[in-house]
Design a protein around this motif. Structure first.
Motif, PDB file in Angstrom:
ATOM      1  N   THR A 153      -2.716 -31.730  27.849  1.00  0.00           N
ATOM      2  CA  THR A 153      -2.724 -30.742  26.776  1.00  0.00           C
ATOM      3  C   THR A 153      -2.445 -31.461  25.449  1.00  0.00           C
ATOM      4  OG1 THR A 153      -1.705 -29.502  28.489  1.00  0.00           O
ATOM      5  CG2 THR A 153      -1.071 -28.853  26.294  1.00  0.00           C
ATOM      6  N   ALA A 154      -1.594 -32.472  25.489  1.00  0.00           N
ATOM      7  CA  ALA A 154      -1.381 -33.100  24.103  1.00  0.00           C
ATOM      8  C   ALA A 154      -2.563 -34.020  23.507  1.00  0.00           C
ATOM      9  CB  ALA A 154      -0.253 -33.943  24.287  1.00  0.00           C
ATOM     10  N   ALA A 155      -3.373 -34.339  24.292  1.00  0.00           N
ATOM     11  CA  ALA A 155      -4.697 -35.143  23.920  1.00  0.00           C
ATOM     12  C   ALA A 155      -5.553 -34.162  23.518  1.00  0.00           C
ATOM     13  CB  ALA A 155      -5.140 -36.005  25.252  1.00  0.00           C
ATOM     14  N   LEU A 156      -5.799 -32.689  24.053  1.00  0.00           N
ATOM     15  CA  LEU A 156      -6.642 -32.024  23.710  1.00  0.00           C
ATOM     16  C   LEU A 156      -6.087 -31.364  22.283  1.00  0.00           C
ATOM     17  CD1 LEU A 156      -7.627 -30.498  27.098  1.00  0.00           C
ATOM     18  CD2 LEU A 156      -9.261 -32.160  25.737  1.00  0.00           C
ATOM     19  N   ILE A 157      -4.950 -31.059  22.373  1.00  0.00           N
ATOM     20  CA  ILE A 157      -4.631 -30.579  20.933  1.00  0.00           C
ATOM     21  C   ILE A 157      -4.912 -31.352  19.943  1.00  0.00           C
ATOM     22  CG2 ILE A 157      -2.428 -29.907  19.867  1.00  0.00           C
ATOM     23  CD1 ILE A 157      -1.269 -28.808  22.272  1.00  0.00           C
ATOM     24  N   LEU A 158      -4.706 -32.507  20.178  1.00  0.00           N
ATOM     25  CA  LEU A 158      -4.893 -33.701  18.900  1.00  0.00           C
ATOM     26  C   LEU A 158      -6.338 -33.564  18.618  1.00  0.00           C
ATOM     27  CD1 LEU A 158      -2.458 -36.611  19.730  1.00  0.00           C
ATOM     28  CD2 LEU A 158      -2.202 -34.995  17.841  1.00  0.00           C
ATOM     29  N   ALA A 159      -7.069 -33.735  19.642  1.00  0.00           N
ATOM     30  CA  ALA A 159      -8.598 -33.875  19.629  1.00  0.00           C
ATOM     31  C   ALA A 159      -9.158 -32.532  18.818  1.00  0.00           C
ATOM     32  CB  ALA A 159      -9.233 -34.033  20.872  1.00  0.00           C
ATOM     33  N   ILE A 160      -8.732 -31.431  19.238  1.00  0.00           N
ATOM     34  CA  ILE A 160      -9.318 -30.197  18.754  1.00  0.00           C
ATOM     35  C   ILE A 160      -8.771 -29.948  17.284  1.00  0.00           C
ATOM     36  CG2 ILE A 160      -9.357 -27.735  19.146  1.00  0.00           C
ATOM     37  CD1 ILE A 160      -9.332 -28.096  21.889  1.00  0.00           C
ATOM     38  N   PHE A 161      -7.396 -29.911  17.014  1.00  0.00           N
ATOM     39  CA  PHE A 161      -6.971 -29.580  15.548  1.00  0.00           C
ATOM     40  C   PHE A 161      -6.480 -30.454  14.741  1.00  0.00           C
ATOM     41  CE2 PHE A 161      -5.726 -26.471  19.340  1.00  0.00           C
ATOM     42  CZ  PHE A 161      -6.125 -25.193  18.543  1.00  0.00           C
ATOM     43  N   LEU A 162      -6.741 -31.760  15.046  1.00  0.00           N
ATOM     44  CA  LEU A 162      -6.257 -32.854  14.324  1.00  0.00           C
ATOM     45  C   LEU A 162      -7.619 -32.946  13.319  1.00  0.00           C
ATOM     46  CD1 LEU A 162      -3.872 -34.397  13.355  1.00  0.00           C
ATOM     47  CD2 LEU A 162      -4.896 -36.251  14.502  1.00  0.00           C
ATOM     48  N   SER A 163      -7.438 -33.228  12.007  1.00  0.00           N
ATOM     49  CA  SER A 163      -8.527 -33.199  11.082  1.00  0.00           C
ATOM     50  C   SER A 163      -9.421 -34.655  11.458  1.00  0.00           C
ATOM     51  CB  SER A 163      -8.060 -33.398   9.594  1.00  0.00           C
ATOM     52  OG  SER A 163      -9.229 -33.786   8.683  1.00  0.00           O
ATOM     53  N   PRO A 164     -10.502 -34.500  11.670  1.00  0.00           N
ATOM     54  CA  PRO A 164     -11.452 -35.680  12.104  1.00  0.00           C
ATOM     55  C   PRO A 164     -11.893 -36.746  10.770  1.00  0.00           C
ATOM     56  CG  PRO A 164     -12.875 -33.858  11.876  1.00  0.00           C
ATOM     57  CD  PRO A 164     -11.518 -33.222  11.569  1.00  0.00           C
ATOM     58  N   SER A 165     -11.354 -36.046   9.569  1.00  0.00           N
ATOM     59  CA  SER A 165     -11.617 -36.844   8.741  1.00  0.00           C
ATOM     60  C   SER A 165     -10.422 -37.820   7.966  1.00  0.00           C
ATOM     61  CB  SER A 165     -11.927 -35.855   7.195  1.00  0.00           C
ATOM     62  OG  SER A 165     -10.964 -35.060   7.005  1.00  0.00           O
ATOM     63  N   SER A 166      -9.447 -37.778   9.001  1.00  0.00           N
ATOM     64  CA  SER A 166      -8.389 -38.472   8.910  1.00  0.00           C
ATOM     65  C   SER A 166      -8.613 -40.052   9.031  1.00  0.00           C
ATOM     66  CB  SER A 166      -7.182 -38.334   9.871  1.00  0.00           C
ATOM     67  OG  SER A 166      -6.132 -39.058   9.669  1.00  0.00           O
ATOM     68  N   LEU A 167      -8.427 -40.747   7.779  1.00  0.00           N
ATOM     69  CA  LEU A 167      -8.802 -42.076   7.564  1.00  0.00           C
ATOM     70  C   LEU A 167      -7.892 -42.920   8.432  1.00  0.00           C
ATOM     71  CD1 LEU A 167     -10.416 -44.489   6.233  1.00  0.00           C
ATOM     72  CD2 LEU A 167      -8.812 -44.582   4.372  1.00  0.00           C
ATOM     73  N   GLY A 168      -6.499 -42.355   8.662  1.00  0.00           N
ATOM     74  CA  GLY A 168      -5.708 -43.356   9.492  1.00  0.00           C
ATOM     75  C   GLY A 168      -6.041 -43.341  10.812  1.00  0.00           C
ATOM     76  N   LEU A 169      -6.658 -42.318  11.430  1.00  0.00           N
ATOM     77  CA  LEU A 169      -6.957 -41.997  12.811  1.00  0.00           C
ATOM     78  C   LEU A 169      -8.166 -42.895  13.105  1.00  0.00           C
ATOM     79  CD1 LEU A 169      -6.349 -40.374  15.352  1.00  0.00           C
ATOM     80  CD2 LEU A 169      -7.792 -38.594  14.607  1.00  0.00           C
ATOM     81  N   ALA A 170      -9.006 -42.803  12.117  1.00  0.00           N
ATOM     82  CA  ALA A 170     -10.504 -43.583  12.414  1.00  0.00           C
ATOM     83  C   ALA A 170     -10.003 -44.956  12.345  1.00  0.00           C
ATOM     84  CB  ALA A 170     -11.238 -43.160  11.387  1.00  0.00           C
ATOM     85  N   LYS A 171      -9.280 -45.414  11.537  1.00  0.00           N
ATOM     86  CA  LYS A 171      -8.608 -46.921  11.459  1.00  0.00           C
ATOM     87  C   LYS A 171      -7.956 -47.369  12.822  1.00  0.00           C
ATOM     88  CE  LYS A 171      -6.864 -48.334   7.702  1.00  0.00           C
ATOM     89  NZ  LYS A 171      -5.757 -47.954   6.651  1.00  0.00           N
ATOM     90  N   LEU A 172      -7.246 -46.354  13.288  1.00  0.00           N
ATOM     91  CA  LEU A 172      -6.470 -46.618  14.492  1.00  0.00           C
ATOM     92  C   LEU A 172      -7.306 -46.794  15.835  1.00  0.00           C
ATOM     93  CD1 LEU A 172      -3.524 -47.189  15.740  1.00  0.00           C
ATOM     94  CD2 LEU A 172      -3.497 -44.654  16.366  1.00  0.00           C
ATOM     95  N   ILE A 173      -8.039 -45.848  16.130  1.00  0.00           N
ATOM     96  CA  ILE A 173      -8.841 -45.822  17.317  1.00  0.00           C
ATOM     97  C   ILE A 173     -10.217 -46.209  17.153  1.00  0.00           C
ATOM     98  CG2 ILE A 173      -9.409 -44.154  19.352  1.00  0.00           C
ATOM     99  CD1 ILE A 173      -7.316 -42.473  18.572  1.00  0.00           C
ATOM    100  N   ARG A 174     -10.445 -47.485  17.010  1.00  0.00           N
ATOM    101  CA  ARG A 174     -11.945 -47.788  16.745  1.00  0.00           C
ATOM    102  C   ARG A 174     -12.714 -48.085  18.043  1.00  0.00           C
ATOM    103  NH1 ARG A 174     -12.300 -50.600  11.666  1.00  0.00           N
ATOM    104  NH2 ARG A 174     -10.269 -50.809  10.563  1.00  0.00           N
TER     105      ARG A 174
END
Length: 679
Positions: A45-66
């Motif tokens: 549930t937590a993973a899907l919430i982050l995948a759906i509702f978290l902004s995909p343009s977040s630079l920090g997220l893209a830098k973290l999960i390469r």
């Protein structure tokens, strides 16, 4: 009126709550199949919430999960899956599959693992640990959320340690609590350092408006509780691990506060290295033993024997729990041996995997220390991760606690917190609804210029990774939950036991399997002990399991000596004696030291003339009878029962054995048997 930020705020709180539920369930229900299902669903549930509702343009997220990081993290899961699939070349598989194929008279696929269900449950645990780390890292991209997570993890570790300490006083606690206590000390140390740093910065503009004094007080209380638990247990290795991990935190704090220059940093690091080496010499190293158990203070005789025979590719994740009883001495079942985490990994995954994991832990610790030294304020989080990695590596060579479900999830969340805050500008790039006094440009040593993602694939990659992980967790939860819901009634063994034999202590052997999922609950929480009255009730309400259902379980777990024995018991009237003897032989080879199996095994062995005439089985029967006479006198009535049902040759052989081992007991056998016949 609700704002978009309010929705994001609620979603993040739901994610934190789901992860907290998963960690709490891991500690509250570590051996429950329902607990495993709850953990998988909460993290999914937590993973899907982050995948759906978290902004995909977040630079920090893209830098973290390469993509490269995702491949590295997925490598252990892929290796576990490879251990479970059929091998194209028979020599690559474990020899137990060839032996089981010959006994069952059917072709079984060769696999690296000796137990596919154990490997699958290990894969479930790894996916849960990976999800906890990634979810925490994503949430911790925001500095305010990172502080909240730090306090939540500290509270969890302190409560669990206090409960473990209470059980330790009453003498019912296990050894795994020391790992949580070590993590609790490190979390309290990090919280205290952060609070002190806030007190020193209160006059500066731009500091986060958090009350440092309550946090400092809570950290001191938590440190007292966790250290008291470690000291009273007198676990010297855990204490040294705490000191080494805390030394990293204190060294980084000294560098960032008082020695920011190059020479000051070099001096602090040199001093820390000397202290680190001096402290490490206090560790109670064992000599003339395997490296993986060099810090263990308990007996590891069986573990050493297993390590000598382990294949380069390992025996399959989770297989050590089945291999150790085979290598243990007779009568050791009452106090089963617990190998260290390092030994378990070497047995299950192979030596190469263990070496790669140790190197990866040291490299990650070095990376986190380097990132901590480059931060001006949030250095506490990566320094905490580095200290936890060093402490966990030491504990892995001391006990098994690092691999327990609750401790592994707590450690994963701690490392996710450290890596999430190891990125410069992570808080600015993450989505958050919490007020910030200033950006990371006032906190980090070097302001990070704003950048935009030039590739849509890079932006979508973290979202896809979290979504795939959430789907995998849901599939795993369904795989564990559906058999119990629809086929759980078929997993009853007392009816089989009541038709095969009655255990001498009026209880049924604690065995479990699910025919519909090929021994699913052998690794789950369906282990039980039922009395004879309950067995009789289940015999009237549940249909007896057939030999085909036992054989189905053995197709996934050929090392189950108890199931081989039950298969021999159910098929002794419908199969040739040579087939029954082969199944009985497998029971002897796969469970040679399980004293609870002796009554039924001796009864079946003595009942067939063909079995008694085989030289190797005669020696095995002699060994079982000797174990009962010398180590388990309470099982002697079962030998009387076995003698009554023995064949002519079986009785002659049994009488010869007792005349050599215990002539007095032989007279008792004659008296009880003749008395029963006269009545």
């Amino acid at each position: 009126m609700a704002t978009p930020d309010d929705g994001v705020y609620m979603m993040v709180r739901l994610v934190i709550l789901a992860e907290l539920v998963a960690i709490a369930a891991a500690f509250a229900m570590p051996e429950s199949l329902q607990g495993w299902v709850l953990i998988s669903l909460a993290l999914a549930t937590a993973a899907l919430i982050l995948a759906i509702f978290l902004s995909p343009s977040s630079l920090g997220l893209a830098k973290l999960i390469r993509p490269g990081l995702v491949v590295v993290l997925a490598a252990p899961a892929l290796w576990m899956a490879l251990q479970s699939v059929p091998m194209p070349i028979s020599k690559l598989g474990n020899p137990i599959w060839v032996t089981a194929s010959a006994t069952l008279n059917e072709r079984l696929a060769d696999r690296i693992t000796v137990d596919t269900m154990a490997t699958m449950f290990s894969l479930v645990q790894y996916c849960a640990v990976l999800a906890a780390a990634l979810i925490t890292a994503v949430v911790a991209l925001d500095r305010y959320r990172a502080a909240q997570l730090l306090h939540i993890l500290l509270s969890t570790a302190t409560i669990v340690t206090a409960m473990w300490f209470g059980r330790e006083i009453t003498g019912v606690a296990g050894p795994d609590g020391s790992t949580v206590a070590v993590l609790g000390v490190l979390l309290s140390c990090a919280t205290a350092i952060r609070a002190v740093d806030q007190l020193l910065r209160r006059s500066r503009p731009g500091a986060i408006a958090l009350a440092p004094l309550p946090a400092l007080s809570a950290a001191i209380i938590a440190m007292i509780v966790c250290m008291a638990a470690l000291l009273i247990r007198a676990n010297s290795t855990a204490v040294v691990a705490v000191l080494l991990g805390s030394e990293i935190l204190l060294s980084v704090f000294a560098v960032r506060r008082w020695f920011p220059g190059l020479w000051g940093r070099a001096g602090v690091l040199a001093t820390a290295t000397i202290v680190f080496i001096a402290t490490a010499t206090v560790l109670p190293f064992r000599t003339n033993t395997d490296l993986t158990i060099v810090l263990s203070t308990s007996s590891q005789a069986a573990t050493e024997r297993v390590l000598q025979d382990v294949a380069p590719a390992g025996s399959g994740a989770g297989a050590s729990t089945l291999l150790l009883p085979i290598y243990q001495d007779a009568g050791a079942g009452d106090s089963p041996e617990r190998p260290t985490a390092a030994a378990t990994i070497a047995i299950d995954m192979g030596w190469a995997f263990l070496c790669a994991l140790a190197i990866a832990a040291l490299l990650c610790a070095s990376f986190l220390v380097r990132r901590a030294l480059s931060r001006a304020y949030d250095y506490v989080f990566p320094a905490l991760g580095a200290g936890a990695l060093i402490a966990a590596t030491i504990l892995a060579f001391s006990d098994h606690g690092v691999l327990s479900l609750g401790a592994s999830l707590l450690l994963a969340a701690l490392l996710g917190l450290a890596f999430g805050q190891s990125l410069s500008g992570a808080g600015r790039d993450a989505v958050s609804s919490e007020p910030k006094a200033s950006s990371d440009q006032t906190a980090d040593q070097t302001p990070a210029p704003r950048r935009t993602l030039t590739s849509a694939s890079v932006a979508i990659w973290p979202r896809v990774s979290l979504m795939v992980l959430g789907i995998v967790l849901i599939v795993q939860a369904a795989w564990m939950a559906l058999p119990e819901r629809y086929f759980g009634a078929r997993s009853s063994l007392p009816s089989v036991l009541s038709t095969a034999a009655v255990w001498p202590d009026a209880t049924s052997k604690p065995v479990s399997l699910a025919a519909a999922r090929e021994d699913l609950w052998i690794r789950g929480a369906s282990k039980f002990t039922r009395d004879s009255a309950l067995a009789a009730n289940e015999q009237r309400t549940a249909p007896p399991m057939s030999s085909d259902e036992f054989a189905r379980a053995l197709r996934s777990s050929p090392l189950r000596g108890d199931i081989w024995l039950l298969l021999a018991a159910t098929s002794k009237h419908s199969s040739p004696q040579s087939s029954t003897a082969a199944m009985l032989r497998m029971s002897y080879y796969t469970a040679p030291n399980d004293l609870d199996l002796l009554p039924l095994r001796v009864s079946i062995a003595l009942a067939a003339d063909a079995t008694v005439r085989e030289p190797d089985l005669r020696e095995l029967i002699k060994r079982d009878v000797n174990l009962v006479v010398r180590h388990r006198p309470a099982l002697k009535p079962a030998l009387v029962t076995a003698y009554r049902s023995a064949s002519a040759d079986g009785k002659v052989y049994f009488e010869g054995l007792l005349s050599e081992l215990d002539p007095t007991f032989l007279d008792q056998v004659y008296a009880r048997s003749s008395g029963r016949r006269s009545r």
